[in-house]
Design an enzyme around this catalytic site. Structure first.
Site, PDB file in Angstrom:
ATOM      1  N   ASP A   8       0.873  -1.180   0.000  1.00 21.12           N
ATOM      2  CA  ASP A   8       0.000   0.000   0.000  1.00 21.12           C
ATOM      3  C   ASP A   8       0.909   1.228   0.000  1.00 21.12           C
ATOM      4  OD1 ASP A   8       0.853   0.348   2.613  1.00 21.12           O
ATOM      5  OD2 ASP A   8      -1.143   0.319   3.504  1.00 21.12           O
ATOM      6  N   CYS A  65       2.887  -3.259   4.054  1.00 24.49           N
ATOM      7  CA  CYS A  65       2.096  -2.086   4.433  1.00 24.49           C
ATOM      8  C   CYS A  65       2.846  -1.401   5.574  1.00 24.49           C
ATOM      9  CB  CYS A  65       0.658  -2.467   4.797  1.00 24.49           C
ATOM     10  SG  CYS A  65       0.463  -3.537   6.221  1.00 24.49           S
ATOM     11  N   THR A  67       2.605  -1.579   8.907  1.00 18.72           N
ATOM     12  CA  THR A  67       3.017  -2.510   9.964  1.00 18.72           C
ATOM     13  C   THR A  67       3.186  -3.939   9.478  1.00 18.72           C
ATOM     14  OG1 THR A  67       0.702  -2.963  10.456  1.00 18.72           O
ATOM     15  CG2 THR A  67       1.773  -1.192  11.737  1.00 18.72           C
ATOM     16  N   HIS A  98       8.343 -24.472   8.883  1.00 15.63           N
ATOM     17  CA  HIS A  98       7.312 -25.073   9.743  1.00 15.63           C
ATOM     18  C   HIS A  98       5.888 -24.791   9.251  1.00 15.63           C
ATOM     19  CE1 HIS A  98       9.976 -25.619  13.582  1.00 15.63           C
ATOM     20  NE2 HIS A  98      10.532 -26.101  12.490  1.00 15.63           N
ATOM     21  N   ARG A 109       7.032   0.613   8.212  1.00 15.41           N
ATOM     22  CA  ARG A 109       7.241   1.640   9.240  1.00 15.41           C
ATOM     23  C   ARG A 109       7.859   1.038  10.502  1.00 15.41           C
ATOM     24  NH1 ARG A 109       1.220   3.985   8.072  1.00 15.41           N
ATOM     25  NH2 ARG A 109       1.726   5.097   6.148  1.00 15.41           N
ATOM     26  N   HIS A 133       5.570 -31.223  10.497  1.00 16.59           N
ATOM     27  CA  HIS A 133       5.124 -29.848  10.223  1.00 16.59           C
ATOM     28  C   HIS A 133       4.040 -29.837   9.137  1.00 16.59           C
ATOM     29  CE1 HIS A 133       8.220 -28.519  12.859  1.00 16.59           C
ATOM     30  NE2 HIS A 133       9.141 -29.173  12.157  1.00 16.59           N
ATOM     31  N   ARG A 136       0.807 -30.607  10.724  1.00 18.22           N
ATOM     32  CA  ARG A 136       0.240 -29.460  11.452  1.00 18.22           C
ATOM     33  C   ARG A 136      -0.367 -28.437  10.493  1.00 18.22           C
ATOM     34  NH1 ARG A 136       5.558 -29.610  15.246  1.00 18.22           N
ATOM     35  NH2 ARG A 136       4.836 -31.278  16.619  1.00 18.22           N
TER      36      ARG A 136
HETATM   37  C1  RB5 Z   1      -2.070   2.793   6.290  1.00 14.70           C
HETATM   38  O1  RB5 Z   1      -2.018   4.014   6.893  1.00 14.70           O
HETATM   39  C2  RB5 Z   1      -1.812   1.689   7.308  1.00 14.70           C
HETATM   40  O2  RB5 Z   1      -2.960   1.470   8.073  1.00 14.70           O
HETATM   41  C3  RB5 Z   1      -1.391   0.408   6.612  1.00 14.70           C
HETATM   42  O3  RB5 Z   1      -0.240   0.642   5.892  1.00 14.70           O
HETATM   43  C4  RB5 Z   1      -1.086  -0.772   7.494  1.00 14.70           C
HETATM   44  O4  RB5 Z   1      -0.162  -0.459   8.482  1.00 14.70           O
HETATM   45  C5  RB5 Z   1      -2.245  -1.489   8.022  1.00 14.70           C
HETATM   46  O5  RB5 Z   1      -2.125  -2.506   8.721  1.00 14.70           O
END
Ligand code: RB5
Length: 158
Positions: A8, A65, A67, A98, A109, A133, A136
């Protein structure tokens, strides 16, 4: 091996670095977007990348993305897909050995580019260990299957 790559807006700068890295590795890449820092919704990109795996256009996918969490939640909603959030090289290797994860998710980020590429290499260089594995992983698919029509996941062999 063909790798689908998606991001994204939050993941776009890291995806550019990833594309260079994969080119240096000589990998066959399918870029499913996005293509700028203009705001997009990560579930749309997760669906494109997982679709590439489901249709055989790609063997694995790397999704980025902010996170990595949103991408992993979205990708894991797609039947048959196992997406792992890559936080370190060891976990990324284990996600293959696994968990037989076809999708690696990264948080742009959260991770610096060097660590992110180490995580990518650990993931791409690893293979599923099979054996206990595999049993599982079959159980994971079995959980998914309970919620599918007929009580069996379409990806399950037996
Ligand atoms: C976008 O601002 C942010 O929410 C996205 O990149 C991501 O971190 C969502 O999980």
């Amino acid at each position: 091996m063909r790798v689908a790559v998606g991001c994204d807006h939050g993941g776009f700068p890291l995806k550019q670095e990833l594309l260079q890295h994969l080119a240096q590795r000589g990998m066959d890449v399918l870029d499913v977007g996005c293509f700028s820092t203009q705001s997009v919704d990560y579930p749309d990109i997760a669906e494109k990348a997982t679709d590439a795996i489901r249709t055989g256009q790609a063997d694995r996918a790397i999704l980025i993305c902010g996170t990595g969490i949103g991408m992993s939640i979205a990708a894991n909603k797609v039947p048959g897909i196992r997406a792992a959030l890559g936080s370190d090289p060891y976990s990324a290797r284990m996600a293959r050995e696994h968990n037989n994860a076809q999708v690696l998710c990264l948080g742009a980020r959260v991770l610096g580019p060097s660590l992110a590429m180490e995580i990518v290499d650990a993931y791409l260089d690893a293979e599923h260990a099979g054996g206990r594995h595999a049993a599982r992983v079959e159980k994971i698919m079995g959980i998914e299957g309970k919620y599918c029509e007929g009580g069996k996941h379409p990806c399950q062999k037996s």
